[in-house]
Write an enzyme that holds these catalytic residues in place. Structure first.
Site, PDB file in Angstrom:
ATOM      1  N   GLY A 169       5.917   4.639  -0.886  1.00  7.13           N
ATOM      2  CA  GLY A 169       6.775   5.722  -0.418  1.00  7.13           C
ATOM      3  C   GLY A 169       6.016   7.022  -0.290  1.00  7.13           C
ATOM      4  N   ASP A 193       0.850  -1.189   0.000  1.00  5.57           N
ATOM      5  CA  ASP A 193       0.000   0.000   0.000  1.00  5.57           C
ATOM      6  C   ASP A 193       0.887   1.241   0.000  1.00  5.57           C
ATOM      7  OD1 ASP A 193       0.939   0.071   2.670  1.00  5.57           O
ATOM      8  OD2 ASP A 193      -0.832  -0.995   3.405  1.00  5.57           O
ATOM      9  N   SER A 194       0.453   2.310   0.681  1.00  9.67           N
ATOM     10  CA  SER A 194       1.201   3.561   0.644  1.00  9.67           C
ATOM     11  C   SER A 194       2.603   3.429   1.233  1.00  9.67           C
ATOM     12  CB  SER A 194       0.428   4.655   1.379  1.00  9.67           C
ATOM     13  OG  SER A 194       0.096   4.234   2.692  1.00  9.67           O
ATOM     14  N   HIS A 195       2.809   2.510   2.176  1.00 11.58           N
ATOM     15  CA  HIS A 195       4.146   2.325   2.732  1.00 11.58           C
ATOM     16  C   HIS A 195       5.113   1.849   1.649  1.00 11.58           C
ATOM     17  CE1 HIS A 195       2.512   1.722   7.117  1.00 11.58           C
ATOM     18  NE2 HIS A 195       2.131   2.854   6.563  1.00 11.58           N
ATOM     19  N   HIS A 240       3.016   8.600   7.884  1.00 10.75           N
ATOM     20  CA  HIS A 240       3.603   7.553   7.057  1.00 10.75           C
ATOM     21  C   HIS A 240       5.087   7.401   7.369  1.00 10.75           C
ATOM     22  CE1 HIS A 240      -0.136   7.644   4.797  1.00 10.75           C
ATOM     23  NE2 HIS A 240       0.271   6.542   4.197  1.00 10.75           N
TER      24      HIS A 240
END
Length: 365
Positions: free
Chosen positions: A158, A153-155, A338
């Protein structure tokens, strides 16, 4: 003695030429040249004007002998890094469509690489290809034997990873997201591996962030573009490692009325069942790969505990090429809580240590 003097002089001239070389990248609508071979990192789809791409982290390379080369952007990404011989020489932000020349290089052999640094869920980009002006000629790129697939996902994207603050506007997220600086490409560079990144910010295994509509990651994964255009039928890509991190978006927000799960327990059960099914589908496609599932300790360990259950379930079914990596201690100082740039280094180090402790996954090593 005369021969040695000539060799030394030639070396000094080469060093001087290299020192004087100042690579630059600039728009050049008049650029003409011969199309050059393209090595593709990531998924692309055929397009009348070149190669369409939408997943993050897609990159293109070509090798040539000469002192200049060029490329064409038909529908450019928001941010594109330009590298020559492994060194970044320019970052193009919101570049205009058109042709670009890379010149000021010392004569000789070079590798030109373009890296998509930004994420765009709304539309595909189109790369028009590399061009070699007169005086430059194509060379063969050496193939990399090691291959890694990163899914998440967003992790994994980046998301906002170069930001130094958690408070970010949409424009600031765009400006500070750099997939090439995320843990995945860092791990790949450590091993000298080719890589693909298949990740979408805000998407989960069975539930997207805050219950938002849209494909979950397993639903989007089979396609070359997020529009479901062009199913991916390429069986040539056979990674030795598959690194997956999914669950943050399933669990990080409370369930809302009208969602299909009666309670949190039902969501957890669906997550474990669907995640395991997704990994089985990937296993059927990549039978020799080792799968690393990793998760953070966020949401009071709920993500970690249930991602671990997926790994244990598959191990219990007899899949011995799978392992689980729990990750803790991330500062989450980047946009919207994040992983920060420092966190991505921590993730790289944790994954490298984990991979190095596995039976060697690399074919031919």
């Amino acid at each position: 003695m005369a021969r040695r003097t000539a060799i030394v002089l030639a070396l000094l001239l080469d060093i001087a030429a290299s020192a004087q070389a100042q690579p630059r990248v600039h728009a050049d609508a008049a650029l003409q040249g011969t199309p050059a071979p393209v090595a593709i990192g990531g998924r692309t789809a055929p397009h009348p004007a070149g190669l369409a791409h939408q997943w993050p982290g897609v990159h293109f390379e070509t090798a040539f002998e000469g002192d200049q080369a060029g490329f064409e952007l038909v529908a450019p990404p928001l941010t594109l890094h330009v590298l020559v011989d492994g060194e970044r020489v320019a970052t193009l932000r919101q570049p205009a469509p058109g042709r670009y020349r890379v010149d000021g290089l010392a004569p000789g052999r070079h590798v030109l690489r373009l890296e998509t640094a930004s994420e765009n869920q709304a539309a595909a980009h189109v790369f028009g290809g590399f061009l070699l002006p007169r005086g430059s000629r194509a060379l063969e790129l050496p193939a990399r034997a090691r291959r890694i697939e990163f899914i998440g996902d967003s992790h994994t994207v980046g998301y906002g990873n170069t930001s130094t603050t958690r408070e970010c506007s949409s424009a600031e997220v765009d400006a500070t997201t750099d997939t090439s600086a995320a843990f995945g490409p860092q791990v790949a560079r450590h091993y000298g591996a080719d890589y693909r990144i298949h990740a979408i910010s805000g998407r989960g295994v069975v539930r997207n962030y805050d219950g938002h509509a849209g494909d979950t990651l397993p639903a989007a994964w089979p396609y070359l573009l997020l529009s479901h255009g062009h199913p991916d039928e390429d069986t040539a890509w056979q990674p030795q490692l598959v690194v997956i991190a999914l669950g943050t978006n399933d669990f990080s927000t409370a369930l809302h009325e009208g969602e299909p799960w009666a309670d949190r327990a039902a969501l957890r059960e669906d997550y474990v069942r669907t995640y395991a099914r997704f990994v089985r589908q990937l296993r059927a496609r990549w039978p020799r790969a080792h799968f690393v599932l990793w998760a953070t300790d966020a949401v009071d360990g709920e993500i970690r505990d249930h991602a671990r259950q997926v790994a244990m379930k598959l191990l219990g079914e007899g899949d011995r090429r799978i392992s689980f990596l729990p990750v803790s201690g991330l500062d989450m100082q980047a946009c919207h809580w994040h992983p920060s740039a420092a966190d991505h280094v921590r993730l790289r180090e944790a994954l490298v240590a984990h991979i190095d402790a596995l039976p060697p996954p690399w074919d031919g090593d």
